[in-house]
Every structure is written in C-alpha cells, then in structure tokens.
Design a protein around this motif. Structure first.
Motif, PDB file in Angstrom:
ATOM      1  N   SER A 120      40.005  76.525  75.814  1.00  0.00           N
ATOM      2  CA  SER A 120      38.566  76.712  76.023  1.00  0.00           C
ATOM      3  C   SER A 120      37.888  77.060  74.703  1.00  0.00           C
ATOM      4  N   GLY A 121      36.618  76.669  74.558  1.00  0.00           N
ATOM      5  CA  GLY A 121      35.835  76.916  73.343  1.00  0.00           C
ATOM      6  C   GLY A 121      34.398  76.503  73.594  1.00  0.00           C
ATOM      7  N   ILE A 122      33.678  76.335  72.546  1.00  0.00           N
ATOM      8  CA  ILE A 122      32.273  75.939  72.662  1.00  0.00           C
ATOM      9  C   ILE A 122      32.222  74.435  72.848  1.00  0.00           C
ATOM     10  N   THR A 123      31.487  74.025  73.852  1.00  0.00           N
ATOM     11  CA  THR A 123      31.366  72.594  74.115  1.00  0.00           C
ATOM     12  C   THR A 123      30.214  72.020  73.301  1.00  0.00           C
ATOM     13  N   LEU A 124      30.192  70.728  73.212  1.00  0.00           N
ATOM     14  CA  LEU A 124      29.138  70.036  72.486  1.00  0.00           C
ATOM     15  C   LEU A 124      27.777  70.311  73.124  1.00  0.00           C
ATOM     16  N   VAL A 125      27.710  70.380  74.417  1.00  0.00           N
ATOM     17  CA  VAL A 125      26.456  70.648  75.124  1.00  0.00           C
ATOM     18  C   VAL A 125      25.939  72.041  74.779  1.00  0.00           C
ATOM     19  N   GLU A 126      26.828  73.018  74.749  1.00  0.00           N
ATOM     20  CA  GLU A 126      26.408  74.380  74.390  1.00  0.00           C
ATOM     21  C   GLU A 126      25.888  74.425  72.951  1.00  0.00           C
ATOM     22  N   MET A 127      26.533  73.710  72.062  1.00  0.00           N
ATOM     23  CA  MET A 127      26.095  73.663  70.676  1.00  0.00           C
ATOM     24  C   MET A 127      24.719  73.019  70.554  1.00  0.00           C
ATOM     25  N   ILE A 128      24.476  71.953  71.286  1.00  0.00           N
ATOM     26  CA  ILE A 128      23.174  71.280  71.260  1.00  0.00           C
ATOM     27  C   ILE A 128      22.080  72.205  71.799  1.00  0.00           C
ATOM     28  N   VAL A 129      22.370  72.959  72.853  1.00  0.00           N
ATOM     29  CA  VAL A 129      21.401  73.899  73.411  1.00  0.00           C
ATOM     30  C   VAL A 129      21.042  74.973  72.381  1.00  0.00           C
ATOM     31  N   VAL A 130      22.023  75.518  71.694  1.00  0.00           N
ATOM     32  CA  VAL A 130      21.765  76.539  70.673  1.00  0.00           C
ATOM     33  C   VAL A 130      20.930  75.955  69.540  1.00  0.00           C
ATOM     34  N   LEU A 131      21.259  74.765  69.078  1.00  0.00           N
ATOM     35  CA  LEU A 131      20.487  74.131  68.010  1.00  0.00           C
ATOM     36  C   LEU A 131      19.054  73.833  68.454  1.00  0.00           C
ATOM     37  N   ALA A 132      18.877  73.452  69.706  1.00  0.00           N
ATOM     38  CA  ALA A 132      17.531  73.199  70.231  1.00  0.00           C
ATOM     39  C   ALA A 132      16.710  74.488  70.246  1.00  0.00           C
ATOM     40  N   ILE A 133      17.320  75.589  70.627  1.00  0.00           N
ATOM     41  CA  ILE A 133      16.623  76.885  70.647  1.00  0.00           C
ATOM     42  C   ILE A 133      16.234  77.279  69.217  1.00  0.00           C
ATOM     43  N   ILE A 134      17.129  77.106  68.272  1.00  0.00           N
ATOM     44  CA  ILE A 134      16.833  77.420  66.872  1.00  0.00           C
ATOM     45  C   ILE A 134      15.681  76.547  66.370  1.00  0.00           C
ATOM     46  N   ALA A 135      15.686  75.263  66.713  1.00  0.00           N
ATOM     47  CA  ALA A 135      14.626  74.355  66.278  1.00  0.00           C
ATOM     48  C   ALA A 135      13.272  74.764  66.865  1.00  0.00           C
ATOM     49  N   ILE A 136      13.252  75.187  68.118  1.00  0.00           N
ATOM     50  CA  ILE A 136      11.995  75.619  68.750  1.00  0.00           C
ATOM     51  C   ILE A 136      11.464  76.874  68.070  1.00  0.00           C
ATOM     52  N   VAL A 137      12.333  77.845  67.830  1.00  0.00           N
ATOM     53  CA  VAL A 137      11.907  79.084  67.165  1.00  0.00           C
ATOM     54  C   VAL A 137      11.406  78.779  65.751  1.00  0.00           C
ATOM     55  N   ALA A 138      12.117  77.935  65.012  1.00  0.00           N
ATOM     56  CA  ALA A 138      11.685  77.565  63.665  1.00  0.00           C
ATOM     57  C   ALA A 138      10.351  76.835  63.710  1.00  0.00           C
ATOM     58  N   GLY A 139      10.155  75.989  64.699  1.00  0.00           N
ATOM     59  CA  GLY A 139       8.894  75.268  64.847  1.00  0.00           C
ATOM     60  C   GLY A 139       7.717  76.193  65.105  1.00  0.00           C
ATOM     61  N   LEU A 140       7.979  77.315  65.739  1.00  0.00           N
ATOM     62  CA  LEU A 140       6.908  78.282  65.995  1.00  0.00           C
ATOM     63  C   LEU A 140       6.642  79.168  64.777  1.00  0.00           C
ATOM     64  N   ILE A 141       7.658  79.468  63.990  1.00  0.00           N
ATOM     65  CA  ILE A 141       7.521  80.402  62.875  1.00  0.00           C
ATOM     66  C   ILE A 141       7.061  79.715  61.589  1.00  0.00           C
ATOM     67  N   ILE A 142       7.599  78.565  61.257  1.00  0.00           N
ATOM     68  CA  ILE A 142       7.329  77.918  59.978  1.00  0.00           C
ATOM     69  C   ILE A 142       5.836  77.674  59.727  1.00  0.00           C
ATOM     70  N   PRO A 143       5.051  77.179  60.670  1.00  0.00           N
ATOM     71  CA  PRO A 143       3.628  76.988  60.379  1.00  0.00           C
ATOM     72  C   PRO A 143       2.907  78.284  60.012  1.00  0.00           C
ATOM     73  N   ASN A 144       3.364  79.409  60.556  1.00  0.00           N
ATOM     74  CA  ASN A 144       2.747  80.688  60.216  1.00  0.00           C
ATOM     75  C   ASN A 144       3.139  81.176  58.835  1.00  0.00           C
ATOM     76  N   VAL A 145       4.301  80.767  58.339  1.00  0.00           N
ATOM     77  CA  VAL A 145       4.792  81.230  57.048  1.00  0.00           C
ATOM     78  C   VAL A 145       4.290  80.350  55.905  1.00  0.00           C
ATOM     79  N   ILE A 146       4.041  79.089  56.155  1.00  0.00           N
ATOM     80  CA  ILE A 146       3.670  78.160  55.089  1.00  0.00           C
ATOM     81  C   ILE A 146       2.380  78.577  54.392  1.00  0.00           C
ATOM     82  N   GLY A 147       1.382  79.070  55.103  1.00  0.00           N
ATOM     83  CA  GLY A 147       0.120  79.457  54.493  1.00  0.00           C
ATOM     84  C   GLY A 147       0.158  80.778  53.764  1.00  0.00           C
ATOM     85  N   ARG A 148       1.206  81.511  53.848  1.00  0.00           N
ATOM     86  CA  ARG A 148       1.291  82.845  53.263  1.00  0.00           C
ATOM     87  C   ARG A 148       1.335  82.895  51.736  1.00  0.00           C
ATOM     88  N   PRO A 149       1.929  81.932  51.031  1.00  0.00           N
ATOM     89  CA  PRO A 149       1.942  82.047  49.570  1.00  0.00           C
ATOM     90  C   PRO A 149       0.533  82.136  48.980  1.00  0.00           C
TER      91      PRO A 149
END
Length: 146
Positions: free
Chosen positions: A11-40
C-alpha cells in the motif's frame, strides 16, 4: 514488528491521491499569487516613504548642528560630504549625516528644495517614471512632516 493483517504490504499513495493533492495546491496558489504579484510596487512606495523619513531626520540633525538646512544648491549631498559652497556649515559632523547619497527605490534621486513650498524643506520622490506628476505608481511622493 508484526504487520497489521488489514494493511497490504504494497500500500502507498495512489496516482489519484497525488493528483488530488496537486489540484488543491494549484487552487491555493491560484488564489494567493494574484495578491502577491502587485506587492513589489507597493513595497517600493513604502520604502520611499521610509527613506524620506530617514532623510528628514538627517536634515534635522544637520539643522541642529548648523542652525540651517542645506540650501537647494547644496542639496542632499550636504548630508554626505561637507559642502564647499555658501552657506558653509559651521559645525558639520565629521562622519556626515548619511552614509551615501540617497536614491529612491526606482533609482532616481530625491528632489530636495530649501526653503520648501510647504515648509522649511521639500523632499519628493518622483515615482516610478522619474518625472514630475503622474498617476498610480508614477505619482510623486512628498514627505509630510508629522
């Protein structure tokens, strides 16, 4: 250690579980990055305000020592090197008042006038475009005494 009978040895991490985690990371990054880009740009404005406060403090120290602010012709370089032109400072501090001639976060020199239009001196950053006037990031930033 005795293996748990309900757990499969492979037993281990399945491909589906890995895709779900990457999708969650992409959603969080999509929400945060636009707020950070204007900061410089906002950070540069904050740095310019802090720089002008430090320069103002150095100008006040110069005035305490010499009973007057540097003239417009002497400029801010009077805080770094002893001015040779009139009015000659009577008690110029041997180490100066600033380590180096200040420039704003966009690489442009600060504008200094004494006497100023709004007080004993004017201290202005011309913003991102380095030109008088402008809107947004190109707007002039003036030091206001508090």
């Amino acid at each position: 250690m005795i293996p748990d009978e309900t757990q499969k040895p492979d037993s281990g991490i399945t491909l589906v579980e890995m895709i779900v985690v990457l999708a969650i990371i992409a959603i969080v990054a999509g929400l945060i990055i636009p707020n950070v880009i204007g900061r410089p740009d906002q950070a540069r404005v904050t740095v310019a305000s802090a720089d002008m406060q430090s320069i103002s403090s150095a100008l006040k120290m110069y005035r305490l020592d010499n009973k007057t602010y540097p003239s417009t012709s002497q400029g801010l370089s009077a805080l770094v090197e002893k001015p040779a032109m009139s009015p000659a400072p009577a008690n110029w501090h041997p180490e100066g008042y600033l380590g180096q001639l200040p420039v704003d976060p966009w690489g442009n020199p600060y504008v200094y006038r004494a006497p100023g239009e709004t007080g004993a001196f004017d201290l202005v950053s011309l913003g991102a475009d380095g030109k008088l006037g402008g809107d947004g990031l190109d707007a002039d930033l003036a030091h206001q005494e508090r």
